[in-house]
Design a protein around this motif. Structure first.
Motif, PDB file in Angstrom:
ATOM      1  N   ALA A   1       0.696  -1.145   0.276  1.00 32.26           N
ATOM      2  CA  ALA A   1      -0.110   0.469   0.020  1.00 32.26           C
ATOM      3  C   ALA A   1       1.190   1.244   0.000  1.00 32.26           C
ATOM      4  O   ALA A   1       0.797   2.438  -0.888  1.00 32.26           O
ATOM      5  N   GLY A   2       2.199   1.128   1.149  1.00 31.37           N
ATOM      6  CA  GLY A   2       2.938   1.980   1.098  1.00 31.37           C
ATOM      7  C   GLY A   2       3.486   2.618  -0.523  1.00 31.37           C
ATOM      8  O   GLY A   2       3.663   3.460  -0.788  1.00 31.37           O
ATOM      9  N   LEU A   3       4.099   1.859  -1.066  1.00 31.38           N
ATOM     10  CA  LEU A   3       4.357   2.095  -1.959  1.00 31.38           C
ATOM     11  C   LEU A   3       3.683   2.282  -3.506  1.00 31.38           C
ATOM     12  O   LEU A   3       4.247   3.468  -4.188  1.00 31.38           O
ATOM     13  N   GLU A   4       3.327   1.904  -3.297  1.00 30.99           N
ATOM     14  CA  GLU A   4       2.027   2.225  -4.290  1.00 30.99           C
ATOM     15  C   GLU A   4       1.188   4.069  -3.992  1.00 30.99           C
ATOM     16  O   GLU A   4       1.617   4.337  -5.085  1.00 30.99           O
ATOM     17  N   THR A   5       1.119   4.063  -3.103  1.00 29.77           N
ATOM     18  CA  THR A   5       1.332   5.736  -2.428  1.00 29.77           C
ATOM     19  C   THR A   5       1.761   6.657  -2.544  1.00 29.77           C
ATOM     20  O   THR A   5       1.844   7.478  -3.626  1.00 29.77           O
ATOM     21  N   ILE A   6       3.258   5.903  -2.957  1.00 28.10           N
ATOM     22  CA  ILE A   6       4.425   6.599  -3.215  1.00 28.10           C
ATOM     23  C   ILE A   6       4.632   7.172  -4.866  1.00 28.10           C
ATOM     24  O   ILE A   6       4.468   8.175  -5.533  1.00 28.10           O
ATOM     25  N   ARG A   7       4.432   6.504  -5.038  1.00 28.15           N
ATOM     26  CA  ARG A   7       4.562   5.689  -7.022  1.00 28.15           C
ATOM     27  C   ARG A   7       3.160   6.901  -7.391  1.00 28.15           C
ATOM     28  O   ARG A   7       3.681   7.740  -8.227  1.00 28.15           O
ATOM     29  N   LEU A   8       1.905   6.754  -7.081  1.00 27.65           N
ATOM     30  CA  LEU A   8       0.704   7.393  -7.255  1.00 27.65           C
ATOM     31  C   LEU A   8       1.510   8.870  -7.191  1.00 27.65           C
ATOM     32  O   LEU A   8       1.793   9.898  -7.974  1.00 27.65           O
ATOM     33  N   LEU A   9       2.041   9.583  -5.652  1.00 26.74           N
ATOM     34  CA  LEU A   9       2.532  10.640  -5.965  1.00 26.74           C
ATOM     35  C   LEU A   9       3.925  10.881  -6.380  1.00 26.74           C
ATOM     36  O   LEU A   9       3.928  12.575  -6.753  1.00 26.74           O
ATOM     37  N   GLU A  10       4.780  10.365  -6.920  1.00 23.66           N
ATOM     38  CA  GLU A  10       5.338  10.844  -7.589  1.00 23.66           C
ATOM     39  C   GLU A  10       5.267  10.970  -9.060  1.00 23.66           C
ATOM     40  O   GLU A  10       5.771  11.949  -9.349  1.00 23.66           O
ATOM     41  N   ASP A  11       4.107  10.550  -9.486  1.00 27.48           N
ATOM     42  CA  ASP A  11       3.460   9.870 -11.127  1.00 27.48           C
ATOM     43  C   ASP A  11       2.976  11.372 -10.986  1.00 27.48           C
ATOM     44  O   ASP A  11       2.126  12.530 -10.913  1.00 27.48           O
ATOM     45  N   GLY A  12       3.291  11.888 -12.580  1.00 27.17           N
ATOM     46  CA  GLY A  12       2.957  13.330 -12.959  1.00 27.17           C
ATOM     47  C   GLY A  12       3.045  15.212 -11.895  1.00 27.17           C
ATOM     48  O   GLY A  12       2.107  15.297 -11.922  1.00 27.17           O
ATOM     49  N   ASN A  13       4.305  14.640 -10.942  1.00 32.41           N
ATOM     50  CA  ASN A  13       4.027  15.823  -9.893  1.00 32.41           C
ATOM     51  C   ASN A  13       2.653  15.477  -9.400  1.00 32.41           C
ATOM     52  O   ASN A  13       2.207  17.519  -9.358  1.00 32.41           O
ATOM     53  N   LEU A  14       2.108  14.952  -9.005  1.00 32.23           N
ATOM     54  CA  LEU A  14       0.849  15.197  -7.932  1.00 32.23           C
ATOM     55  C   LEU A  14       0.769  15.994  -6.708  1.00 32.23           C
ATOM     56  O   LEU A  14       0.227  16.483  -6.404  1.00 32.23           O
TER      57      LEU A  14
END
Ligand code: PLP
Length: 469
Positions: free
Chosen positions: A339-352
């Motif tokens: 869950a944590g890794l996916e959350t960080i991936r989301l935040l890194e994606d497209g400067n969210l």
């Protein structure tokens, strides 16, 4: 129909009240963490999605609590949900109880974003992370005490349950705060292990650190107090220099600020390299987690490999006592790390993360404009995707400055908001998520305006009239 009375600050949420009464019979105070309690009674939720929570009376709220900041992707983000389910299905179990690859992936990711965290250990909560950080500091420096700042919260350990929210009557001298313990059940002899320091006052902090340097293992700090009062840059620079000079470790507790002030936490904003960092909340994407990381030579004190460990059959305590104990059945839980890794991936994606911070700033500006249009002394104080609403025009730089704020008005506004579909725990901070929308901002600003009008018995045309608070 939900109603509010501004005279006695109450509301009507019948199902929540019923559950609260039932809970009180089996759960002390009706809550499983005291932070969940507020007067007149806490609201029981049953569903969450995106930026929304739904309570047991079927009222929908825009949620600005987000489980005290943990849910930076909002409730039930589809990608995070899929990552958890995929992990469970792929591995065929919930937990291995052995080392596994996700632990390495997460440790590498943390190290990439927080280079000061050269090596990392996982825990199940921020409190446990602080426990390990302090134990490591004491083992490394061979000194017994720690310094903590007045008004700062670091979880439930005896050593840090001091001067978090002391009242004016007992807090003592601003330059040398009196330690005020915040819980029953702390043995008297443990009450002299922590030196309380004044935040954002470098001169007074320096005097105390110099006075106690021979007994201080570490200074622990929330770089942004309570997640919303930022340290001044000169204070941070000075504190880093001083701790280095005096042989005191600097622990950044970034449980709140990690990933929220910036992806790399407050340390990336201030350009400071702490010796030890604690993380939590966002790191688990809404699942229970904590992490401790820091200089390799400090972290290696917890390594069991060469020196044995307390669990080895027939272990030799002359060796195990040389290892800093750290263990836990669920440490590095694969579902949590997924869950944590996916959350960080989301935040890194497209400067969210940048968009989230811009969105937060927009809400802050809109709220300030609104209150000022009613001539109410209000300011938002914060950094990144967290802020607080404070009713005073005096600058807020430390815990004691908050004594100037009108907390009665703040509580009244918060209770009014709870009847208008905006959830923030009364008197608590606002945290935003990437699921919050521009429409949420509109609705939130409107709800605040209605709250002001209800409390001051105004209507919109009276906006320009002075409101004295
Ligand atoms: C700065 C800080 N440290 C530690 C903690 C404790 O974390 P947990 O509640 O996960 O034990 C918190 C929790 O709010 C926190 O904000």
């Amino acid at each position: 129909m939900v109603t509010v009375s501004s005279d006695d600050y109450t509301f009507q949420k019948p199902q929540s009240l019923k559950l609260f009464e039932e809970a009180k019979a089996f759960i002390p105070g009706g809550v499983t963490a005291n932070i969940k309690h507020f007067a007149p009674y806490p609201i029981f939720m049953k569903k969450g999605y995106g930026s929304k929570l739904v309570d047991v009376d079927d009222t929908e709220y825009i949620d600005y609590s987000l489980s005290y900041g943990a849910l930076i992707a909002g409730h039930g983000h589809e990608a995070v949900l899929k990552a958890i389910i995929k992990q469970m299905i792929d591995s065929g179990t919930f937990v291995f109880g052995t080392p596994h690859e996700l632990e390495i992936q997460m440790a590498k990711k943390i190290n990439e974003l927080y280079p000061s965290m050269e090596q990392i250990r996982f825990t199940n909560s921020g409190t446990e992370a602080v426990l390990l950080a302090i134990r490591l500091a004491i083992a490394y420096t061979k000194k017994p005490k720690i310094g903590k700042f007045e008004g700062h919260y670091h979880g439930g350990l005896n050593q840090v349950l001091v001067s978090i929210n002391p009242s004016q009557e007992v807090a003592g001298d601003a330059k040398e705060p009196t330690p005020v313990y915040e819980s029953e059940g702390i043995p008297e002899d443990q009450k002299h292990q922590t030196i309380v320091l004044p935040f954002n006052d470098l001169e007074a902090t320096e005097a105390l650190l110099r006075k106690h340097k021979d007994e201080l293992a570490a200074v622990i700090i929330e770089p942004v107090q309570g997640g919303f009062i930022p340290a001044e840059q000169s204070f941070m620079d000075g504190l880093r220099k001083l701790t280095e000079e005096l042989g005191i470790l600097l622990i950044f507790d970034e449980v709140k600020t990690g990933f929220r002030t910036a992806l790399g936490g407050a340390q990336s904003v201030y350009g400071i390299k702490p010796d030890i960092t604690t993380l939590g909340k966002v790191l688990g994407g809404g699942m229970p987690i904590g992490a401790v990381g820091g200089k390799k030579e400090i972290m290696m004190l917890s390594a069991a490999d060469k020196k044995g460990d307390v669990f080895a059959v027939g272990s030799d305590s002359s060796k195990t006592s040389k290892v800093v104990f750290h263990s836990g059945t669920y440490n590095g839980h694969p579902l949590v790390l997924a869950a944590g890794l996916e959350t960080i991936r989301l935040l890194e994606d497209g400067n969210l993360i940048d968009r989230l911070i811009d969105h937060t700033m927009d809400l802050r500006r809109r709220l300030e404009d609104l209150y000022h249009s009613y001539h109410i002394d209000m300011q938002t104080v914060g950094m990144g995707s967290i802020f607080n609403i404070v009713f005073t025009k005096q600058p807020i730089k430390s815990y004691r400055d908050m004594w100037q704020a009108d907390t009665k008005l703040r509580e009244q506004i918060d209770l009014e908001l709870l009847t208008r579909g905006v959830y923030v725990k009364p008197l608590n901070r606002y945290s935003l998520s990437i699921a919050h929308t521009a429409e949420d901002t509109e609705k939130t600003v409107r709800a605040h305006e209605e709250a002001i009008q209800a409390i001051f018995h105004l209507n919109t045309s009276m906006k320009k009239a002075a409101v004295t608070v």
